[in-house]
Write a protein that holds these residues in place. Structure first.
Motif, PDB file in Angstrom:
ATOM      1  N   THR A 140     -10.301   1.438  -1.167  1.00  0.00           N
ATOM      2  CA  THR A 140     -11.554   1.586  -0.413  1.00  0.00           C
ATOM      3  C   THR A 140     -12.230   2.939  -0.580  1.00  0.00           C
ATOM      4  N   SER A 141     -11.498   3.954  -0.999  1.00  0.00           N
ATOM      5  CA  SER A 141     -12.101   5.287  -1.114  1.00  0.00           C
ATOM      6  C   SER A 141     -11.509   6.033  -2.298  1.00  0.00           C
ATOM      7  N   TRP A 192      -1.805   4.074   8.663  1.00  0.00           N
ATOM      8  CA  TRP A 192      -1.557   5.450   8.220  1.00  0.00           C
ATOM      9  C   TRP A 192      -0.664   6.182   9.220  1.00  0.00           C
ATOM     10  N   LYS A 209      -0.903   8.933  -5.809  1.00  0.00           N
ATOM     11  CA  LYS A 209      -0.658   7.714  -5.028  1.00  0.00           C
ATOM     12  C   LYS A 209      -0.004   6.641  -5.895  1.00  0.00           C
ATOM     13  N   ARG A 247       0.448   3.634   3.615  1.00  0.00           N
ATOM     14  CA  ARG A 247      -0.349   4.865   3.640  1.00  0.00           C
ATOM     15  C   ARG A 247      -1.463   4.852   2.607  1.00  0.00           C
ATOM     16  N   TYR A 248      -1.205   4.221   1.476  1.00  0.00           N
ATOM     17  CA  TYR A 248      -2.143   4.315   0.369  1.00  0.00           C
ATOM     18  C   TYR A 248      -2.991   3.061   0.182  1.00  0.00           C
ATOM     19  N   LEU A 249      -3.170   2.286   1.237  1.00  0.00           N
ATOM     20  CA  LEU A 249      -4.076   1.147   1.153  1.00  0.00           C
ATOM     21  C   LEU A 249      -5.523   1.584   0.906  1.00  0.00           C
ATOM     22  N   ASP A 250      -5.827   2.839   1.263  1.00  0.00           N
ATOM     23  CA  ASP A 250      -7.189   3.327   1.060  1.00  0.00           C
ATOM     24  C   ASP A 250      -7.516   3.554  -0.412  1.00  0.00           C
ATOM     25  N   LEU A 279      -6.690   0.603   9.079  1.00  0.00           N
ATOM     26  CA  LEU A 279      -6.157   1.603   8.162  1.00  0.00           C
ATOM     27  C   LEU A 279      -5.580   2.805   8.897  1.00  0.00           C
ATOM     28  N   GLU A 280      -6.219   3.196  10.001  1.00  0.00           N
ATOM     29  CA  GLU A 280      -5.748   4.359  10.755  1.00  0.00           C
ATOM     30  C   GLU A 280      -4.395   4.087  11.404  1.00  0.00           C
ATOM     31  N   THR A 328      -5.592   9.984  -6.712  1.00  0.00           N
ATOM     32  CA  THR A 328      -5.301   8.607  -7.095  1.00  0.00           C
ATOM     33  C   THR A 328      -4.046   8.529  -7.952  1.00  0.00           C
ATOM     34  N   THR A 363      -8.130   1.649  14.332  1.00  0.00           N
ATOM     35  CA  THR A 363      -8.632   0.836  13.225  1.00  0.00           C
ATOM     36  C   THR A 363      -7.434   0.417  12.382  1.00  0.00           C
TER      37      THR A 363
END
Length: 225
Positions: free
Chosen positions: A53-54, A122, A64, A47-50, A118-119, A61, A116
């Motif tokens: 990236t963001s 998630w 997470k 879930r927190y791979l983003d 990441l989607e 943060t 995608t």
């Protein structure tokens, strides 16, 4: 952020702290399913791979990192810390949790909002979180023994999910276009599973109370001339 979201996050964090307190201080993981903890570690990792990236906020943060670090720490303690691992009930914790992982991954590949990388991960994390508590519930049903800290841990997890449902209801009426069917359905499934835990938790509490009353009565009766 509304009060329900904040309360849910804090309740979730406290649940993890309670479990870490039991494992680190008492050096015991009795009544805790490592299978469930491994599932939660997978949930947070996907879930927190983003996080790479963001950036949303410092709070986002921080939370997470807390859940990532704590989930893998719990698994490490239960699997590799000698004192803690000795208390792990391997014979009772036999749920084949990898079937859940594969089933949720397949479901995420079939049902998602956007195809995608990441989607899909998630969405997979949502599906897996909804059923991650199953190995823990099976373990509790087999042992029928819930100590205070384990009970408080799962109680707080259930409270976190309940508060998040209130958060979704609040956002639905206050934010335009706030519709996330996958999140809502998986959250409802997860809440229903926690309802099963509360039933067994109440039975365990009731039986312990009954036993204490019987012991107190015998002690009182033994003092009679």
């Amino acid at each position: 952020m509304n009060i329900f979201r904040l309360a849910g996050d804090m309740t979730h964090m406290f649940s993890v702290l309670v479990l870490l307190l039991k494992i680190h201080t008492i050096k015991s993981c009795a009544g805790v399913s490592v299978k469930t903890q491994e599932l939660y570690a997978i949930v947070f990792a996907t879930r927190y791979l983003d996080i790479f990236t963001s950036f949303v906020s410092i709070y986002n943060t921080f939370m997470k990192l807390v859940f990532l670090g704590s989930s893998f720490s719990i698994v490490w303690y239960m699997r590799y810390h000698k004192a803690v691992h000795r208390t792990y009930d391997r014979e009772q914790d036999t749920f084949r949790h990898w079937f859940l992982v594969l089933s949720c991954l397949l479901l995420a590949l079939l049902i998602h909002e956007k195809f995608t990388f990441l989607e899909v991960l998630w969405t997979f994390s949502l599906y897996l979180e909804a059923v991650a508590i199953l190995p823990q519930l099976v373990l509790l049903q087999r042992t029928r023994n819930i100590d205070n800290l384990t009970g408080q841990y799962i109680f707080l997890l259930g409270g976190y999910r309940g508060l998040y449902i209130l958060n979704w209801i609040y956002r639905y009426f206050t934010e335009p276009h706030f519709v996330h069917w996958i999140t809502w359905i998986t959250g409802l499934v997860q809440t229903l599973l926690y309802a099963d835990f509360f039933y067994y938790y109440f039975l365990s509490w009731k039986n312990n109370k009954k036993l204490n009353c019987q012991l107190n009565f015998k002690i009182f009766d033994a003092r009679k001339p």
